[in-house]
Motif scaffolding. Sequence first.
Motif, PDB file in Angstrom:
ATOM      1  N   GLY A  69     -47.880  94.184 171.441  1.00  0.00           N
ATOM      2  CA  GLY A  69     -47.712  93.291 170.303  1.00  0.00           C
ATOM      3  C   GLY A  69     -46.293  93.181 169.791  1.00  0.00           C
ATOM      4  N   PHE A  70     -45.385  94.049 170.260  1.00  0.00           N
ATOM      5  CA  PHE A  70     -43.990  93.965 169.812  1.00  0.00           C
ATOM      6  C   PHE A  70     -43.308  92.750 170.444  1.00  0.00           C
ATOM      7  CE2 PHE A  70     -44.694  97.856 167.871  1.00  0.00           C
ATOM      8  CZ  PHE A  70     -43.555  98.346 167.241  1.00  0.00           C
ATOM      9  N   LYS A  71     -42.355  92.192 169.707  1.00  0.00           N
ATOM     10  CA  LYS A  71     -41.663  90.989 170.170  1.00  0.00           C
ATOM     11  C   LYS A  71     -40.158  91.148 169.981  1.00  0.00           C
ATOM     12  CE  LYS A  71     -41.698  87.224 167.632  1.00  0.00           C
ATOM     13  NZ  LYS A  71     -42.137  85.967 166.967  1.00  0.00           N
ATOM     14  N   GLU A  80     -27.864  75.856 170.912  1.00  0.00           N
ATOM     15  CA  GLU A  80     -28.559  77.059 170.473  1.00  0.00           C
ATOM     16  C   GLU A  80     -29.551  77.547 171.523  1.00  0.00           C
ATOM     17  OE1 GLU A  80     -31.252  78.695 166.701  1.00  0.00           O
ATOM     18  OE2 GLU A  80     -30.476  76.645 166.725  1.00  0.00           O
ATOM     19  N   ILE A  81     -29.615  78.851 171.666  1.00  0.00           N
ATOM     20  CA  ILE A  81     -30.582  79.509 172.545  1.00  0.00           C
ATOM     21  C   ILE A  81     -31.420  80.453 171.691  1.00  0.00           C
ATOM     22  CG2 ILE A  81     -30.842  81.254 174.361  1.00  0.00           C
ATOM     23  CD1 ILE A  81     -28.379  80.042 175.707  1.00  0.00           C
ATOM     24  N   ARG A  82     -32.739  80.348 171.839  1.00  0.00           N
ATOM     25  CA  ARG A  82     -33.643  81.264 171.140  1.00  0.00           C
ATOM     26  C   ARG A  82     -34.735  81.671 172.125  1.00  0.00           C
ATOM     27  NH1 ARG A  82     -34.776  82.646 165.885  1.00  0.00           N
ATOM     28  NH2 ARG A  82     -36.896  83.384 165.468  1.00  0.00           N
ATOM     29  N   LEU A  83     -34.678  82.917 172.547  1.00  0.00           N
ATOM     30  CA  LEU A  83     -35.637  83.449 173.506  1.00  0.00           C
ATOM     31  C   LEU A  83     -36.498  84.505 172.824  1.00  0.00           C
ATOM     32  CD1 LEU A  83     -36.702  83.988 176.445  1.00  0.00           C
ATOM     33  CD2 LEU A  83     -34.862  85.690 176.636  1.00  0.00           C
ATOM     34  N   THR A  84     -37.814  84.399 172.990  1.00  0.00           N
ATOM     35  CA  THR A  84     -38.712  85.443 172.498  1.00  0.00           C
ATOM     36  C   THR A  84     -39.458  86.044 173.683  1.00  0.00           C
ATOM     37  OG1 THR A  84     -40.636  84.007 172.129  1.00  0.00           O
ATOM     38  CG2 THR A  84     -39.025  84.193 170.329  1.00  0.00           C
ATOM     39  N   VAL A  85     -39.625  87.365 173.651  1.00  0.00           N
ATOM     40  CA  VAL A  85     -40.377  88.080 174.683  1.00  0.00           C
ATOM     41  C   VAL A  85     -41.347  89.009 173.969  1.00  0.00           C
ATOM     42  CG1 VAL A  85     -40.274  89.586 176.693  1.00  0.00           C
ATOM     43  CG2 VAL A  85     -38.377  88.010 176.224  1.00  0.00           C
ATOM     44  N   LYS A  86     -42.653  88.796 174.194  1.00  0.00           N
ATOM     45  CA  LYS A  86     -43.684  89.578 173.510  1.00  0.00           C
ATOM     46  C   LYS A  86     -44.491  90.367 174.530  1.00  0.00           C
ATOM     47  CE  LYS A  86     -47.382  89.172 170.061  1.00  0.00           C
ATOM     48  NZ  LYS A  86     -48.121  88.241 169.168  1.00  0.00           N
ATOM     49  N   ARG A  87     -44.738  91.636 174.215  1.00  0.00           N
ATOM     50  CA  ARG A  87     -45.514  92.485 175.120  1.00  0.00           C
ATOM     51  C   ARG A  87     -47.002  92.278 174.888  1.00  0.00           C
ATOM     52  NH1 ARG A  87     -45.462  99.155 175.763  1.00  0.00           N
ATOM     53  NH2 ARG A  87     -47.513  99.256 176.773  1.00  0.00           N
ATOM     54  N   GLY A  88     -47.709  91.933 175.958  1.00  0.00           N
ATOM     55  CA  GLY A  88     -49.161  91.837 175.910  1.00  0.00           C
ATOM     56  C   GLY A  88     -49.790  93.097 176.480  1.00  0.00           C
ATOM     57  N   ARG A  89     -51.053  92.981 176.906  1.00  0.00           N
ATOM     58  CA  ARG A  89     -51.744  94.156 177.449  1.00  0.00           C
ATOM     59  C   ARG A  89     -51.328  94.451 178.886  1.00  0.00           C
ATOM     60  NH1 ARG A  89     -55.224  96.031 173.930  1.00  0.00           N
ATOM     61  NH2 ARG A  89     -56.159  94.641 172.360  1.00  0.00           N
ATOM     62  N   THR A 113     -41.020  82.680 175.322  1.00  0.00           N
ATOM     63  CA  THR A 113     -40.719  81.272 175.036  1.00  0.00           C
ATOM     64  C   THR A 113     -39.214  81.091 175.057  1.00  0.00           C
ATOM     65  OG1 THR A 113     -40.528  81.517 172.620  1.00  0.00           O
ATOM     66  CG2 THR A 113     -42.743  81.120 173.528  1.00  0.00           C
ATOM     67  N   PHE A 114     -38.779  79.885 175.432  1.00  0.00           N
ATOM     68  CA  PHE A 114     -37.360  79.534 175.404  1.00  0.00           C
ATOM     69  C   PHE A 114     -37.213  78.291 174.544  1.00  0.00           C
ATOM     70  CE2 PHE A 114     -33.536  77.386 176.891  1.00  0.00           C
ATOM     71  CZ  PHE A 114     -32.625  78.431 176.948  1.00  0.00           C
ATOM     72  N   ASN A 115     -36.536  78.440 173.403  1.00  0.00           N
ATOM     73  CA  ASN A 115     -36.390  77.349 172.435  1.00  0.00           C
ATOM     74  C   ASN A 115     -37.740  76.723 172.092  1.00  0.00           C
ATOM     75  OD1 ASN A 115     -33.668  77.813 172.328  1.00  0.00           O
ATOM     76  ND2 ASN A 115     -33.084  76.037 173.562  1.00  0.00           N
ATOM     77  N   LEU A 126     -23.664  85.659 172.447  1.00  0.00           N
ATOM     78  CA  LEU A 126     -24.819  86.369 171.908  1.00  0.00           C
ATOM     79  C   LEU A 126     -24.658  86.591 170.409  1.00  0.00           C
ATOM     80  CD1 LEU A 126     -27.485  87.844 172.489  1.00  0.00           C
ATOM     81  CD2 LEU A 126     -26.127  89.898 172.982  1.00  0.00           C
ATOM     82  N   LEU A 127     -25.619  86.074 169.639  1.00  0.00           N
ATOM     83  CA  LEU A 127     -25.590  86.226 168.189  1.00  0.00           C
ATOM     84  C   LEU A 127     -26.329  87.477 167.732  1.00  0.00           C
ATOM     85  CD1 LEU A 127     -26.109  82.520 167.101  1.00  0.00           C
ATOM     86  CD2 LEU A 127     -24.133  83.955 166.554  1.00  0.00           C
ATOM     87  N   ASP A 128     -27.546  87.694 168.246  1.00  0.00           N
ATOM     88  CA  ASP A 128     -28.302  88.849 167.765  1.00  0.00           C
ATOM     89  C   ASP A 128     -29.507  89.092 168.655  1.00  0.00           C
ATOM     90  OD1 ASP A 128     -28.789  91.007 166.169  1.00  0.00           O
ATOM     91  OD2 ASP A 128     -29.260  89.879 164.357  1.00  0.00           O
ATOM     92  N   ILE A 129     -30.064  90.296 168.520  1.00  0.00           N
ATOM     93  CA  ILE A 129     -31.346  90.640 169.112  1.00  0.00           C
ATOM     94  C   ILE A 129     -32.134  91.396 168.060  1.00  0.00           C
ATOM     95  CG2 ILE A 129     -30.239  92.640 170.229  1.00  0.00           C
ATOM     96  CD1 ILE A 129     -32.525  92.571 172.284  1.00  0.00           C
ATOM     97  N   GLU A 130     -33.353  90.941 167.805  1.00  0.00           N
ATOM     98  CA  GLU A 130     -34.218  91.557 166.805  1.00  0.00           C
ATOM     99  C   GLU A 130     -35.537  91.936 167.461  1.00  0.00           C
ATOM    100  OE1 GLU A 130     -33.581  92.307 163.722  1.00  0.00           O
ATOM    101  OE2 GLU A 130     -31.693  91.243 163.345  1.00  0.00           O
ATOM    102  N   ILE A 131     -36.093  93.083 167.052  1.00  0.00           N
ATOM    103  CA  ILE A 131     -37.399  93.523 167.546  1.00  0.00           C
ATOM    104  C   ILE A 131     -38.328  93.708 166.359  1.00  0.00           C
ATOM    105  CG2 ILE A 131     -38.655  95.379 168.707  1.00  0.00           C
ATOM    106  CD1 ILE A 131     -36.264  95.825 170.471  1.00  0.00           C
ATOM    107  N   GLU A 132     -39.534  93.158 166.469  1.00  0.00           N
ATOM    108  CA  GLU A 132     -40.519  93.280 165.400  1.00  0.00           C
ATOM    109  C   GLU A 132     -41.901  93.462 166.004  1.00  0.00           C
ATOM    110  OE1 GLU A 132     -40.621  89.659 163.163  1.00  0.00           O
ATOM    111  OE2 GLU A 132     -40.340  88.422 164.949  1.00  0.00           O
ATOM    112  N   ASP A 133     -42.809  94.077 165.216  1.00  0.00           N
ATOM    113  CA  ASP A 133     -44.180  94.236 165.701  1.00  0.00           C
ATOM    114  C   ASP A 133     -45.066  93.175 165.075  1.00  0.00           C
ATOM    115  OD1 ASP A 133     -44.430  95.010 163.104  1.00  0.00           O
ATOM    116  OD2 ASP A 133     -44.923  97.103 163.545  1.00  0.00           O
TER     117      ASP A 133
END
Length: 361
Positions: A243-245, A310-319, A325-327, A354-361
């Motif tokens: 569930g972390f992204k 702008e680039i916005r990439l999200t990577v979420k861990r599943g099971r 997603t990309f933009n 590179l502007l930032d990298i954030e991790i959240e649950d």
Amino acid sequence: MFALCTSFCKGDKGGESRSRRSQGREEPTTPPLNKSSAHIETIKLPLKEGLSFQIRGRIKHDAISFIIDLPVDNKDGDIALRIVGDVHGNLVSRLSRRNHEWSEREVLSKSRYKLAPGKNFMIEVLTLEDHFKVAVNGFHTSSFYHDFRLKDIKMLDVHGDVSDITVEQKFVQQYPKRPARSSHFEHLSKREEYRDQSESSDIDEFEDASDTDMTSSAQACSIEKYLPVPYYASFDKKFFGYGFKATITGRARRIDSYFAVVFQTGTQDWPYPEWCFRVMFRYYCSQCGASAPLDVDEDEEPADVQINSEIRLTVKRGRNEYRSTFNGIPLRSRPFKSDPDSVDTIVIFGDIRLLDIEIED
């Protein structure tokens, strides 16, 4: 000018072509060079896998170029590896010589680097069975394949516009040797402490502060601070759980290139780290008339960008897989390639501001 590789370094295990030669090839043109040797080092240890040469020195204020040679002890004067540092062009290239013929010069690089007059530098050469790995200022740039016998290489010669040369020979457990101080590495649990320190002092051993200082963005009409690339964001194992992204934001530096993200164990390039997720985004610009590349493999994705867009990439861990997603556009799911609980580092490299990298649950 910075050199970057145009193909994804797929584990760097033999994916690079061996040096090609052409009949009667003379030494490629190089800038005028001070031919006197700055340092000659006898190889004291058996030249075999794991032996590292860490060459440190200072580039002269009026420098044009310098050369590091690993000559072969034979009658033909062969050279197993020549590294040419073109200071004016900020370019480190590799080539070799056999039977008086020079191989093609290799210039592509996985990491950015900076050769500056009056500044210190470190080039590391790691010996493997059929190739050398080359790192500049603590970051792996390339692998150079050869077919010489290691036992015939008995010395190392440094010459050109450099001074205060030292060479450390030793067998290493990890490559490359990282800088003692570098803003390229951040442990996310110590982010506030790290960024307070980076605001107040220059923590890079080799780079100018201007490489990572405040930079103006024409599109944003504001001042943005970019993180240095390659960038290593570390955390404890098992931290990036179900569930972390991770959200990575930045801007495309140029449109005929790429950037890549890898979830892996450790920060070294050798021994080859285990990776659980990796993807390379191959840029193209539809508004410029270009079409999406068709020859993409499972580790690649086409990315429609413009310069500084702008680039916005999200990577979420599943099971059982990572979803990304990309933009805002969903990408294909990627199954785990190793134990996801062993991942403790996210590596970002390529042509991205590179502007930032954030991790959240």
